[in-house]
Design a protein around this motif. Sequence first.
Motif, PDB file in Angstrom:
ATOM      1  N   PRO A 202       1.007  -1.283   0.033  1.00 57.23           N
ATOM      2  CA  PRO A 202       0.049  -0.146   0.011  1.00 57.23           C
ATOM      3  C   PRO A 202       0.641   1.326   0.105  1.00 57.23           C
ATOM      4  CG  PRO A 202       0.303  -0.621   2.191  1.00 57.23           C
ATOM      5  CD  PRO A 202       0.966  -1.615   1.488  1.00 57.23           C
ATOM      6  N   ASP A 203       2.318   0.948  -0.055  1.00 56.26           N
ATOM      7  CA  ASP A 203       2.965   2.285  -0.032  1.00 56.26           C
ATOM      8  C   ASP A 203       3.421   3.045  -1.162  1.00 56.26           C
ATOM      9  OD1 ASP A 203       4.504   0.550  -0.818  1.00 56.26           O
ATOM     10  OD2 ASP A 203       6.393   0.838   0.501  1.00 56.26           O
ATOM     11  N   GLY A 204       2.883   2.428  -2.311  1.00 55.48           N
ATOM     12  CA  GLY A 204       3.121   3.321  -3.479  1.00 55.48           C
ATOM     13  C   GLY A 204       4.142   3.613  -4.261  1.00 55.48           C
ATOM     14  N   GLY A 205       5.289   2.766  -3.450  1.00 57.67           N
ATOM     15  CA  GLY A 205       6.735   2.797  -4.434  1.00 57.67           C
ATOM     16  C   GLY A 205       6.727   2.537  -5.861  1.00 57.67           C
ATOM     17  N   LEU A 206       7.051   3.544  -6.657  1.00 57.33           N
ATOM     18  CA  LEU A 206       6.962   3.159  -8.231  1.00 57.33           C
ATOM     19  C   LEU A 206       8.357   2.617  -8.626  1.00 57.33           C
ATOM     20  CD1 LEU A 206       5.150   5.217 -10.617  1.00 57.33           C
ATOM     21  CD2 LEU A 206       7.447   4.842 -11.148  1.00 57.33           C
ATOM     22  N   ALA A 207       8.235   1.534  -9.608  1.00 59.78           N
ATOM     23  CA  ALA A 207       9.399   0.876 -10.272  1.00 59.78           C
ATOM     24  C   ALA A 207       8.997   1.067 -11.850  1.00 59.78           C
ATOM     25  CB  ALA A 207       9.601  -0.625 -10.016  1.00 59.78           C
ATOM     26  N   LEU A 208      10.170   1.471 -12.564  1.00 63.52           N
ATOM     27  CA  LEU A 208      10.137   1.516 -14.034  1.00 63.52           C
ATOM     28  C   LEU A 208      11.281   0.544 -14.618  1.00 63.52           C
ATOM     29  CD1 LEU A 208       8.834   2.989 -16.293  1.00 63.52           C
ATOM     30  CD2 LEU A 208      10.618   4.766 -16.298  1.00 63.52           C
ATOM     31  N   MET A 209      10.713  -0.352 -15.659  1.00 65.50           N
ATOM     32  CA  MET A 209      11.749  -0.992 -16.042  1.00 65.50           C
ATOM     33  C   MET A 209      11.735  -0.870 -17.764  1.00 65.50           C
ATOM     34  SD  MET A 209      12.032  -4.241 -17.951  1.00 65.50           S
ATOM     35  CE  MET A 209      10.326  -4.012 -18.444  1.00 65.50           C
ATOM     36  N   ILE A 210      13.003  -0.564 -17.993  1.00 68.01           N
ATOM     37  CA  ILE A 210      13.223  -0.111 -19.259  1.00 68.01           C
ATOM     38  C   ILE A 210      13.981  -1.154 -20.197  1.00 68.01           C
ATOM     39  CG2 ILE A 210      14.375   1.504 -20.962  1.00 68.01           C
ATOM     40  CD1 ILE A 210      14.113   3.381 -18.538  1.00 68.01           C
ATOM     41  N   THR A 211      13.196  -1.905 -21.310  1.00 65.03           N
ATOM     42  CA  THR A 211      13.914  -2.794 -22.072  1.00 65.03           C
ATOM     43  C   THR A 211      13.747  -2.597 -23.620  1.00 65.03           C
ATOM     44  OG1 THR A 211      11.964  -4.286 -21.804  1.00 65.03           O
ATOM     45  CG2 THR A 211      14.060  -4.798 -20.678  1.00 65.03           C
ATOM     46  N   ALA A 212      14.317  -2.928 -24.424  1.00 63.31           N
ATOM     47  CA  ALA A 212      14.210  -2.977 -25.810  1.00 63.31           C
ATOM     48  C   ALA A 212      15.002  -1.590 -26.291  1.00 63.31           C
ATOM     49  CB  ALA A 212      12.817  -3.161 -26.276  1.00 63.31           C
ATOM     50  N   ALA A 213      14.636  -0.560 -25.709  1.00 67.71           N
ATOM     51  CA  ALA A 213      15.251   0.568 -25.825  1.00 67.71           C
ATOM     52  C   ALA A 213      16.806   0.542 -25.666  1.00 67.71           C
ATOM     53  CB  ALA A 213      14.792   1.686 -25.355  1.00 67.71           C
ATOM     54  N   THR A 214      17.293  -0.347 -24.797  1.00 66.19           N
ATOM     55  CA  THR A 214      18.637  -0.248 -24.296  1.00 66.19           C
ATOM     56  C   THR A 214      19.145  -1.666 -24.496  1.00 66.19           C
ATOM     57  OG1 THR A 214      17.501  -0.898 -22.158  1.00 66.19           O
ATOM     58  CG2 THR A 214      18.335   1.426 -22.431  1.00 66.19           C
ATOM     59  N   VAL A 215      20.361  -1.812 -24.572  1.00 69.09           N
ATOM     60  CA  VAL A 215      21.167  -2.913 -24.644  1.00 69.09           C
ATOM     61  C   VAL A 215      20.882  -4.097 -23.429  1.00 69.09           C
ATOM     62  CG1 VAL A 215      22.893  -2.110 -26.413  1.00 69.09           C
ATOM     63  CG2 VAL A 215      23.742  -2.404 -23.828  1.00 69.09           C
ATOM     64  N   LYS A 216      20.773  -3.589 -22.453  1.00 67.51           N
ATOM     65  CA  LYS A 216      20.184  -4.634 -21.245  1.00 67.51           C
ATOM     66  C   LYS A 216      19.281  -3.690 -20.555  1.00 67.51           C
ATOM     67  CE  LYS A 216      23.772  -3.048 -18.109  1.00 67.51           C
ATOM     68  NZ  LYS A 216      24.678  -3.414 -17.194  1.00 67.51           N
ATOM     69  N   PRO A 217      18.434  -4.605 -19.697  1.00 71.00           N
ATOM     70  CA  PRO A 217      17.269  -4.063 -18.801  1.00 71.00           C
ATOM     71  C   PRO A 217      17.845  -3.012 -17.874  1.00 71.00           C
ATOM     72  CG  PRO A 217      17.186  -6.395 -18.781  1.00 71.00           C
ATOM     73  CD  PRO A 217      18.517  -5.883 -19.388  1.00 71.00           C
ATOM     74  N   VAL A 218      17.203  -1.860 -17.777  1.00 68.61           N
ATOM     75  CA  VAL A 218      17.780  -0.745 -16.861  1.00 68.61           C
ATOM     76  C   VAL A 218      16.224  -0.762 -15.919  1.00 68.61           C
ATOM     77  CG1 VAL A 218      17.821   1.662 -16.496  1.00 68.61           C
ATOM     78  CG2 VAL A 218      18.762   0.444 -18.439  1.00 68.61           C
ATOM     79  N   GLN A 219      16.541  -0.652 -14.451  1.00 68.00           N
ATOM     80  CA  GLN A 219      15.418  -0.534 -13.448  1.00 68.00           C
ATOM     81  C   GLN A 219      15.518   0.526 -12.778  1.00 68.00           C
ATOM     82  OE1 GLN A 219      15.783  -4.171 -10.982  1.00 68.00           O
ATOM     83  NE2 GLN A 219      13.344  -4.596 -11.563  1.00 68.00           N
ATOM     84  N   LEU A 220      14.598   1.348 -12.538  1.00 69.41           N
ATOM     85  CA  LEU A 220      14.638   2.332 -11.732  1.00 69.41           C
ATOM     86  C   LEU A 220      13.554   2.320 -10.627  1.00 69.41           C
ATOM     87  CD1 LEU A 220      14.522   5.108 -14.567  1.00 69.41           C
ATOM     88  CD2 LEU A 220      16.525   4.464 -13.419  1.00 69.41           C
ATOM     89  N   ALA A 221      13.760   2.820  -9.377  1.00 67.89           N
ATOM     90  CA  ALA A 221      12.902   2.792  -8.277  1.00 67.89           C
ATOM     91  C   ALA A 221      12.896   4.083  -7.543  1.00 67.89           C
ATOM     92  CB  ALA A 221      13.302   1.472  -7.173  1.00 67.89           C
ATOM     93  N   PHE A 222      11.724   4.272  -7.164  1.00 68.98           N
ATOM     94  CA  PHE A 222      11.158   5.634  -6.432  1.00 68.98           C
ATOM     95  C   PHE A 222      10.524   5.298  -5.127  1.00 68.98           C
ATOM     96  CE2 PHE A 222      11.561   6.043 -10.996  1.00 68.98           C
ATOM     97  CZ  PHE A 222      12.664   7.442 -11.232  1.00 68.98           C
ATOM     98  N   ASP A 223      10.687   6.047  -4.020  1.00 60.41           N
ATOM     99  CA  ASP A 223       9.983   5.693  -2.990  1.00 60.41           C
ATOM    100  C   ASP A 223       8.351   5.948  -3.187  1.00 60.41           C
ATOM    101  OD1 ASP A 223      11.827   4.649  -1.685  1.00 60.41           O
ATOM    102  OD2 ASP A 223      12.504   6.763  -0.919  1.00 60.41           O
ATOM    103  N   GLY A 224       8.097   6.929  -3.865  1.00 62.17           N
ATOM    104  CA  GLY A 224       6.789   7.427  -4.173  1.00 62.17           C
ATOM    105  C   GLY A 224       6.541   7.685  -5.530  1.00 62.17           C
ATOM    106  N   THR A 225       5.720   8.743  -6.179  1.00 57.50           N
ATOM    107  CA  THR A 225       5.760   9.251  -7.373  1.00 57.50           C
ATOM    108  C   THR A 225       6.651  10.176  -7.642  1.00 57.50           C
ATOM    109  OG1 THR A 225       3.372   8.579  -7.448  1.00 57.50           O
ATOM    110  CG2 THR A 225       4.105   9.920  -9.242  1.00 57.50           C
ATOM    111  N   PRO A 226       7.716  10.073  -8.689  1.00 56.29           N
ATOM    112  CA  PRO A 226       8.626  11.117  -8.917  1.00 56.29           C
ATOM    113  C   PRO A 226       7.832  12.252  -9.469  1.00 56.29           C
ATOM    114  CG  PRO A 226       8.717   9.360 -10.558  1.00 56.29           C
ATOM    115  CD  PRO A 226       7.781   8.981  -9.279  1.00 56.29           C
ATOM    116  N   SER A 227       8.519  13.547  -9.528  1.00 58.61           N
ATOM    117  CA  SER A 227       7.957  14.581 -10.594  1.00 58.61           C
ATOM    118  C   SER A 227       8.447  14.288 -11.668  1.00 58.61           C
ATOM    119  CB  SER A 227       8.582  15.852 -10.164  1.00 58.61           C
ATOM    120  OG  SER A 227       9.850  15.834 -10.190  1.00 58.61           O
ATOM    121  N   SER A 228       7.817  14.843 -12.978  1.00 56.91           N
ATOM    122  CA  SER A 228       8.439  14.540 -14.360  1.00 56.91           C
ATOM    123  C   SER A 228       9.795  14.821 -14.492  1.00 56.91           C
ATOM    124  CB  SER A 228       7.566  15.719 -15.101  1.00 56.91           C
ATOM    125  OG  SER A 228       6.211  15.446 -15.198  1.00 56.91           O
TER     126      SER A 228
END
Length: 272
Positions: A202-228
Amino acid sequence: MNLNTITEIKQPRSAGEIRHWRDGYAWLAGGTWLFSEPQIHTDTLIDLETLGWQAIAAGQDGIELAATCKIAELYAFQPSTEWSAGSLIGECCRAFLSSFKIWNEATIGGNIVMSLPAGPMISLTVALEGIYTLLPRDGPPREVRAADFVTGNHTNILQPGELLRSIHLPAAALAKSFAFRRSELTHLGRSSVLLIGTRRKPDGGLALMITAATVKPVQLAFDGTPSSEQLRNAIDTAIPDSLYLADVHGSPAHRRHLTYYYAEQIRQELEA
Ligand SMILES: Cc1cc2nc3c(=O)[nH]c(=O)nc-3n(C[C@H](O)[C@H](O)[C@H](O)COP(=O)(O)OP(=O)(O)OC[C@H]3O[C@@H](n4cnc5c(N)ncnc54)[C@H](O)[C@@H]3O)c2cc1C
């Protein structure tokens, strides 16, 4: 195509039967890549089908996928409706440049071990915090995070002869909400950019995973919702220009642009 360098096909009943690995051996899964081009350094194929691994098992703690599970079997699987991220499975199965043969024969493990930037089973298992079990030829099984497996375009951490046995998708990750974005240049084509965002409850941490654009997977993690702006800065920090893939499906600049664009859409969707 015919592989005219192959002189032997082994059909083991257990992985332990193949104790001594040598140059010229190759594990055979669906064969969709192995039989798509000459394999001049391979003389022996070791068929994984005869190992008879159960394709899919679901339980309280998540989903266990055998490396030999076919994409078509995974697509037919109905995950529990309590797992909101279960529908990511279908999204990723469809994210293939896939003929009838590939769709019905390619395996999850073959796709992961190919370690291509557009490998949709890599996208799926990294986004869902998968754990891979690997079977070395000369030691005990080891576990690695899906996010740590692929090291570059068509490279990974497997040692010679090491076998990808299974993939565990934990229930906690399957229970997350998600947003999916993908770009392809042609209908049912290879992904040029594939982003998946997930949000913990329920804490709302956001993770973003980027593939295909990059030669290997990239993961980003944020405690809440980041600004743009925070999101864009995090992408720039994690992905230097050299990490964006350049091929006929898109230039690094095109892929960087779409990564920003989809990441912002995912941020807004998961915030809502
Ligand atoms: C026309 C075409 C389109 C394609 N499109 C895509 C695409 O969009 N995205 C994509 O990612 N790929 C694509 N591929 C590549 C390939 O077909 C897929 O990656 C497929 O999922 C490979 O799975 P497979 O089971 O057929 O692997 P195989 O061809 O059997 O094996 C692939 C490699 O993995 C090794 N291997 C297989 N299983 C294991 C295991 N469990 N442990 C250790 N090693 C193993 C094999 O030895 C071999 O080196 C495409 C191929 C073709 C010919």
